[in-house]
Design a protein around this motif. Structure first.
Motif, PDB file in Angstrom:
ATOM      1  N   MET A  61       6.807  -0.701 -23.107  1.00 19.63           N
ATOM      2  CA  MET A  61       6.315  -2.346 -23.756  1.00 19.63           C
ATOM      3  C   MET A  61       7.078  -4.225 -23.068  1.00 19.63           C
ATOM      4  N   ALA A  62       8.390  -3.584 -22.323  1.00 18.63           N
ATOM      5  CA  ALA A  62       8.275  -4.285 -21.111  1.00 18.63           C
ATOM      6  C   ALA A  62       7.927  -4.885 -19.921  1.00 18.63           C
ATOM      7  N   GLU A  63       7.437  -3.534 -18.742  1.00 18.22           N
ATOM      8  CA  GLU A  63       6.423  -3.602 -18.323  1.00 18.22           C
ATOM      9  C   GLU A  63       4.846  -3.836 -18.423  1.00 18.22           C
ATOM     10  N   GLU A  64       4.807  -3.606 -19.113  1.00 18.57           N
ATOM     11  CA  GLU A  64       3.270  -4.475 -20.063  1.00 18.57           C
ATOM     12  C   GLU A  64       3.770  -5.848 -19.830  1.00 18.57           C
ATOM     13  N   VAL A  65       4.387  -6.132 -20.529  1.00 22.31           N
ATOM     14  CA  VAL A  65       4.252  -7.259 -21.078  1.00 22.31           C
ATOM     15  C   VAL A  65       4.823  -8.646 -19.132  1.00 22.31           C
ATOM     16  N   ALA A  66       5.841  -7.717 -18.609  1.00 22.87           N
ATOM     17  CA  ALA A  66       6.405  -8.449 -17.179  1.00 22.87           C
ATOM     18  C   ALA A  66       4.568  -8.444 -16.449  1.00 22.87           C
ATOM     19  N   LYS A  67       3.973  -7.585 -16.980  1.00 25.88           N
ATOM     20  CA  LYS A  67       2.218  -7.570 -16.149  1.00 25.88           C
ATOM     21  C   LYS A  67       1.701  -8.543 -16.790  1.00 25.88           C
ATOM     22  N   GLN A  68       1.302  -8.678 -18.167  1.00 24.87           N
ATOM     23  CA  GLN A  68       0.496  -9.199 -18.647  1.00 24.87           C
ATOM     24  C   GLN A  68       0.760 -11.250 -18.193  1.00 24.87           C
ATOM     25  N   ALA A  69       2.130 -11.210 -18.174  1.00 25.73           N
ATOM     26  CA  ALA A  69       2.330 -12.657 -17.854  1.00 25.73           C
ATOM     27  C   ALA A  69       2.557 -13.220 -16.320  1.00 25.73           C
ATOM     28  N   GLU A  70       2.543 -11.953 -15.248  1.00 28.06           N
ATOM     29  CA  GLU A  70       2.242 -12.417 -14.423  1.00 28.06           C
ATOM     30  C   GLU A  70       0.630 -12.295 -13.883  1.00 28.06           C
ATOM     31  N   GLU A  71      -0.858 -11.498 -14.646  1.00 25.82           N
ATOM     32  CA  GLU A  71      -2.130 -11.871 -14.469  1.00 25.82           C
ATOM     33  C   GLU A  71      -1.837 -13.826 -15.622  1.00 25.82           C
ATOM     34  N   LYS A  72      -1.291 -14.020 -16.430  1.00 27.62           N
ATOM     35  CA  LYS A  72      -1.155 -15.347 -17.408  1.00 27.62           C
ATOM     36  C   LYS A  72      -1.066 -16.019 -15.833  1.00 27.62           C
ATOM     37  N   GLU A 111       3.564 -30.867  -8.330  1.00 26.90           N
ATOM     38  CA  GLU A 111       3.480 -30.438  -8.891  1.00 26.90           C
ATOM     39  C   GLU A 111       3.468 -29.030  -8.330  1.00 26.90           C
ATOM     40  N   GLU A 112       3.272 -28.595  -7.055  1.00 31.65           N
ATOM     41  CA  GLU A 112       3.626 -27.571  -6.040  1.00 31.65           C
ATOM     42  C   GLU A 112       5.471 -27.535  -6.175  1.00 31.65           C
ATOM     43  N   VAL A 113       5.295 -28.678  -6.020  1.00 30.23           N
ATOM     44  CA  VAL A 113       7.279 -28.456  -6.286  1.00 30.23           C
ATOM     45  C   VAL A 113       7.569 -28.114  -7.340  1.00 30.23           C
ATOM     46  N   ALA A 114       7.331 -28.712  -8.269  1.00 30.48           N
ATOM     47  CA  ALA A 114       7.462 -27.628  -9.740  1.00 30.48           C
ATOM     48  C   ALA A 114       7.438 -26.494 -10.384  1.00 30.48           C
ATOM     49  N   LYS A 115       6.250 -25.918  -9.820  1.00 33.52           N
ATOM     50  CA  LYS A 115       6.027 -24.654  -9.839  1.00 33.52           C
ATOM     51  C   LYS A 115       7.318 -23.843  -8.862  1.00 33.52           C
ATOM     52  N   LYS A 116       7.171 -23.876  -8.098  1.00 31.93           N
ATOM     53  CA  LYS A 116       8.416 -23.560  -6.639  1.00 31.93           C
ATOM     54  C   LYS A 116       9.572 -23.709  -7.388  1.00 31.93           C
ATOM     55  N   ALA A 117      10.001 -24.615  -8.129  1.00 32.89           N
ATOM     56  CA  ALA A 117      11.438 -25.083  -8.779  1.00 32.89           C
ATOM     57  C   ALA A 117      11.394 -24.233 -10.125  1.00 32.89           C
ATOM     58  N   GLU A 118      10.064 -23.577 -10.626  1.00 27.68           N
ATOM     59  CA  GLU A 118      10.074 -23.091 -12.273  1.00 27.68           C
ATOM     60  C   GLU A 118      10.549 -21.608 -11.586  1.00 27.68           C
ATOM     61  N   GLU A 119       9.864 -21.159 -10.351  1.00 31.77           N
ATOM     62  CA  GLU A 119       9.768 -19.560 -10.108  1.00 31.77           C
ATOM     63  C   GLU A 119      11.152 -19.385  -9.386  1.00 31.77           C
ATOM     64  N   GLU A 120      11.489 -20.369  -8.745  1.00 33.49           N
ATOM     65  CA  GLU A 120      13.405 -20.274  -8.509  1.00 33.49           C
ATOM     66  C   GLU A 120      14.149 -20.048  -9.962  1.00 33.49           C
ATOM     67  N   SER A 121      13.848 -20.172 -10.972  1.00 32.39           N
ATOM     68  CA  SER A 121      14.766 -21.188 -11.376  1.00 32.39           C
ATOM     69  C   SER A 121      14.660 -19.702 -12.346  1.00 32.39           C
ATOM     70  N   LEU A 122      13.328 -19.166 -12.610  1.00 28.28           N
ATOM     71  CA  LEU A 122      13.137 -17.539 -13.466  1.00 28.28           C
ATOM     72  C   LEU A 122      13.204 -16.481 -12.284  1.00 28.28           C
ATOM     73  N   ALA A 123      13.504 -16.844 -11.068  1.00 30.11           N
ATOM     74  CA  ALA A 123      14.110 -15.024 -10.001  1.00 30.11           C
ATOM     75  C   ALA A 123      15.557 -15.696 -10.315  1.00 30.11           C
TER      76      ALA A 123
END
Length: 362
Positions: free
Chosen positions: A174-185, A1-13
């Motif tokens: 609004m985009a910044e607030e959405v990003a903050k909410q996404a980070e909190e989630k 699961e940690e590897v999958a998370k890292k892969a997902e974070e790298e994909s998002l980056a």
């Protein structure tokens, strides 16, 4: 699961980096397009200046040709005047008394004709001046109206641009607030995943099958919650991307509208300039028609009777009849050309100026 998370974070980056790269490429493309438009405008300006210089040179050439033609006419007129003077002297020797009587009558007629000619010329000048003033007033009114329209259009454009900037800032917030909410989630999801791992460990350690079954149920519920939160984060990211795309499209539309308004303004200025030139040309043609009508009103018999006068009287009457007032259709600056005549200075004038053409003697 940690590897999958890292892969997902790298994909998002990587996706975020690609979006930034694409935005930078679009900005560079817009800058290149603006530079191209600016270069095209400068080229057109240079071509217009070169055309003006060529027109000035043609006007100078025409002025020189007119001067040479005037000199040739003066030489021919002088020869004709000398011949007429000789004929007048021979006639005077034959009939002195008759000549004196005719001269008295001709002088009276000439004075009357000169008075009528002066009155006609003054009326013609007044009419031409009134026409020129009217044309100038119409041009100034048109220019004032165009300036007011341009000011109004610029004000509306500024207001629209300010409104668009406000909308873009609001979308960015609004985009910044959405990003903050996404980070909190995302942080909440990580905490929940940690709890899920703890629950799995508890399920493995628990010896009681009942406890293990309950732990498995709790783990499944937590997995369902994590999946729901991931779906929510993906939805928010998609909304933020759509907002950014809408802001870019609005900016592109604003730039296109500005370019269209600038092109319309240039076309309106060109049309106004052309209309002013047409008005000035019409005024000049009207003045010339009035002068021709005044010359046609003179009696042919009176013009023939004035022929045997002295050379001085003929010269002065011809100078008065041949003098002419015109309006300049183009501007002329002698400092921009090489004027070859040192004994005569060139006259600088602008479009619409009233000029008086005088014959050059000798």
């Amino acid at each position: 699961e940690e590897v999958a998370k890292k892969a997902e974070e790298e994909s998002l980056a990587r996706e975020a980096e690609e979006v930034e790269t694409k935005a930078e490429e679009e900005r560079l493309a817009r800058e290149v397009e603006e530079a191209t438009k600016k270069a095209e405008a400068e080229r057109l300006t240079r071509e217009a200046e070169e055309a003006k210089v060529r027109e000035a040179e043609e006007v100078a050439k025409k002025a020189e040709e007119a001067r040479l033609a005037t000199e040739a006419e003066e030489v021919a007129k002088k020869a004709e005047e000398e011949r007429l003077a000789q004929v007048a002297e021979e006639t005077a020797n034959k009939a002195e008394e008759d000549r004196l009587a005719r001269e008295d009558e001709e002088a009276a007629k000439k004075a009357e004709d000169e008075r009528l000619a002066r009155e006609a010329e003054e009326a013609k000048l007044r009419e031409s001046e009134e026409a020129a003033k009217k044309a100038e007033e119409e041009r100034l009114a048109h220019e004032a109206e165009e300036a007011a329209k341009r000011a109004e259009e610029e004000r509306l454009a500024r207001e629209a641009e300010e409104a668009k900037l406000c909308e873009a800032e609001e979308a960015a917030r609004m985009a910044e607030e959405v990003a903050k909410q996404a980070e909190e989630k995302r942080l909440d999801r990580e905490a929940e995943e940690a709890q899920l791992r703890e629950a799995e460990a508890v399920a493995k350690i628990a010896e009681d099958e009942c406890l293990a079954h309950e732990a498995a149920k709790e783990a499944k519920s937590l997995e369902a919650e994590v999946a729901g939160k991931r779906a929510e984060e993906e939805r928010l990211a998609h909304e933020a991307e759509q907002a950014e795309t809408a802001a870019k499209k609005a900016e592109e539309k604003r730039l296109a509208r500005q370019a269209t308004e600038e092109a319309s303004r240039l076309e309106a200025e060109a049309a106004a300039k052309k209309a002013a030139e047409e008005v000035l040309q019409k005024a000049m043609l009207q003045a010339r028609d009035l002068m021709l009508e005044t010359q046609d009103l003179q009696d042919p018999t009176e013009r023939e009777a004035q022929a045997p006068l002295s050379a001085k009287t003929a010269t002065s009457s011809q100078a008065l009849a041949e003098s002419e007032q015109v309006f300049a259709l183009y501007s002329f600056d002698p400092s921009k050309i090489d004027w070859p005549f040192d004994d005569q200075k060139a006259l600088a004038f602008s479009t619409g100026d009233k000029l008086k053409v005088l014959p050059v003697e000798g």
